[in-house]
Write an enzyme that holds these catalytic residues in place. Structure first.
Site, PDB file in Angstrom:
ATOM      1  N   HIS A  99       0.836  -1.209   0.000  1.00  0.00           N
ATOM      2  CA  HIS A  99       0.000   0.000   0.000  1.00  0.00           C
ATOM      3  C   HIS A  99       0.860   1.243   0.000  1.00  0.00           C
ATOM      4  O   HIS A  99       1.955   1.253   0.561  1.00  0.00           O
ATOM      5  CB  HIS A  99      -0.942   0.003   1.213  1.00  0.00           C
ATOM      6  CG  HIS A  99      -0.254  -0.213   2.516  1.00  0.00           C
ATOM      7  ND1 HIS A  99       0.085  -1.476   2.971  1.00  0.00           N
ATOM      8  CD2 HIS A  99       0.201   0.652   3.445  1.00  0.00           C
ATOM      9  CE1 HIS A  99       0.705  -1.372   4.134  1.00  0.00           C
ATOM     10  NE2 HIS A  99       0.796  -0.085   4.448  1.00  0.00           N
ATOM     11  N   HIS A 101       0.792   5.225   1.120  1.00  0.00           N
ATOM     12  CA  HIS A 101       0.096   6.224   1.933  1.00  0.00           C
ATOM     13  C   HIS A 101       0.130   7.581   1.231  1.00  0.00           C
ATOM     14  O   HIS A 101       1.202   8.042   0.832  1.00  0.00           O
ATOM     15  CB  HIS A 101       0.825   6.428   3.270  1.00  0.00           C
ATOM     16  CG  HIS A 101       0.793   5.271   4.201  1.00  0.00           C
ATOM     17  ND1 HIS A 101      -0.113   5.169   5.233  1.00  0.00           N
ATOM     18  CD2 HIS A 101       1.573   4.160   4.280  1.00  0.00           C
ATOM     19  CE1 HIS A 101       0.121   4.048   5.914  1.00  0.00           C
ATOM     20  NE2 HIS A 101       1.132   3.415   5.362  1.00  0.00           N
TER      21      HIS A 101
HETATM   22  P1  AMP Z   1       1.704   0.392   7.379  1.00  0.00           P
HETATM   23  O1  AMP Z   1       2.109   0.655   8.814  1.00  0.00           O
HETATM   24  O2  AMP Z   1       2.494   1.193   6.364  1.00  0.00           O
HETATM   25  O3  AMP Z   1       1.678  -1.088   7.064  1.00  0.00           O
HETATM   26  O4  AMP Z   1       0.236   0.969   7.244  1.00  0.00           O
HETATM   27  C1  AMP Z   1      -0.904   0.212   7.491  1.00  0.00           C
HETATM   28  C2  AMP Z   1      -2.036   1.181   7.565  1.00  0.00           C
HETATM   29  O5  AMP Z   1      -3.255   0.476   7.427  1.00  0.00           O
HETATM   30  C3  AMP Z   1      -2.118   1.959   8.892  1.00  0.00           C
HETATM   31  O6  AMP Z   1      -1.974   3.352   8.643  1.00  0.00           O
HETATM   32  C4  AMP Z   1      -3.513   1.607   9.417  1.00  0.00           C
HETATM   33  O7  AMP Z   1      -4.167   2.704  10.013  1.00  0.00           O
HETATM   34  C5  AMP Z   1      -4.231   1.171   8.149  1.00  0.00           C
HETATM   35  N1  AMP Z   1      -5.350   0.260   8.359  1.00  0.00           N
HETATM   36  C6  AMP Z   1      -5.347  -0.910   9.070  1.00  0.00           C
HETATM   37  N2  AMP Z   1      -6.568  -1.481   9.025  1.00  0.00           N
HETATM   38  C7  AMP Z   1      -7.353  -0.672   8.267  1.00  0.00           C
HETATM   39  C8  AMP Z   1      -8.721  -0.723   7.849  1.00  0.00           C
HETATM   40  N3  AMP Z   1      -9.545  -1.736   8.192  1.00  0.00           N
HETATM   41  N4  AMP Z   1      -9.203   0.285   7.091  1.00  0.00           N
HETATM   42  C9  AMP Z   1      -8.395   1.299   6.732  1.00  0.00           C
HETATM   43  N5  AMP Z   1      -7.099   1.406   7.075  1.00  0.00           N
HETATM   44  C10 AMP Z   1      -6.578   0.435   7.837  1.00  0.00           C
END
Ligand code: AMP
Ligand code: ZN
Length: 139
Positions: A99, A101
């Site tokens: 993903h 950001h």
């Molecule tokens: P990372 O730390 O780069 O792996 O980012 C993972 C991101 O996913 C974090 O910013 C979380 O807030 C986001 N996240 C986790 N679960 C969900 C969800 N169900 N819906 C939207 N965002 C999510």
């Protein structure tokens, strides 16, 4: 992948606030909303992160980023944006479906601190490092 939270968002088994979707890519609001409008852009194909991504998946994912980023900027009036991608735990990855950001920035002192330490350059070391990477890229 059944136990992947983002695959479950793609399939609709877990709800999300979608902002963009096509055959290959989905964008939805990050639940944490680090800043208002914080969005994640993901490939629909389950891939762990950019380190394991094919060129064709990268191409369809990254080519959508400017359009989605501009839409966020227009909707939020944020004057700036960080575009961030974490690969593996040490780098801060917590969800193991790739993903990107998109984090709109409203001011320089909003609590987000992305800085890179600057070391005195050693051009001999830099040259060797560049050579090693250049060789790998061409393999
Ligand atoms: P990372 O730390 O780069 O792996 O980012 C993972 C991101 O996913 C974090 O910013 C979380 O807030 C986001 N996240 C986790 N679960 C969900 C969800 N169900 N819906 C939207 N965002 C999510
Ligand atoms: Zn997945």
């Amino acid at each position: 992948m059944a136990d992947c939270i983002f695959c479950n968002i793609i399939s609709g088994d877990i709800p999300s606030c979608k902002v963009y979707e096509d055959q290959e890519v989905l964008a939805f609001l990050d639940i944490s909303q680090t800043t208002p409008g914080h969005t994640l852009v993901i490939p629909k194909e389950h891939v762990r992160n950019v380190l394991e991504m094919s060129e064709s998946t990268a191409s369809s994912l990254f080519k959508r980023i400017p359009k989605i980023a501009r839409a966020i900027q227009k909707s939020t009036n944020a004057p700036a944006m960080n575009i961030i991608n974490n690969n593996e735990s040490i780098a801060g990855q917590t969800v193991f479906h790739a993903h990107i950001h998109l984090v709109p920035r409203y001011s320089g002192n909003d609590g987000i601190n992305i800085t890179y330490t600057t070391n005195e350059p050693n051009f001999e070391v830099l040259g060797k490092m560049a050579e090693q990477i250049a060789q790998e890229v061409n393999l």
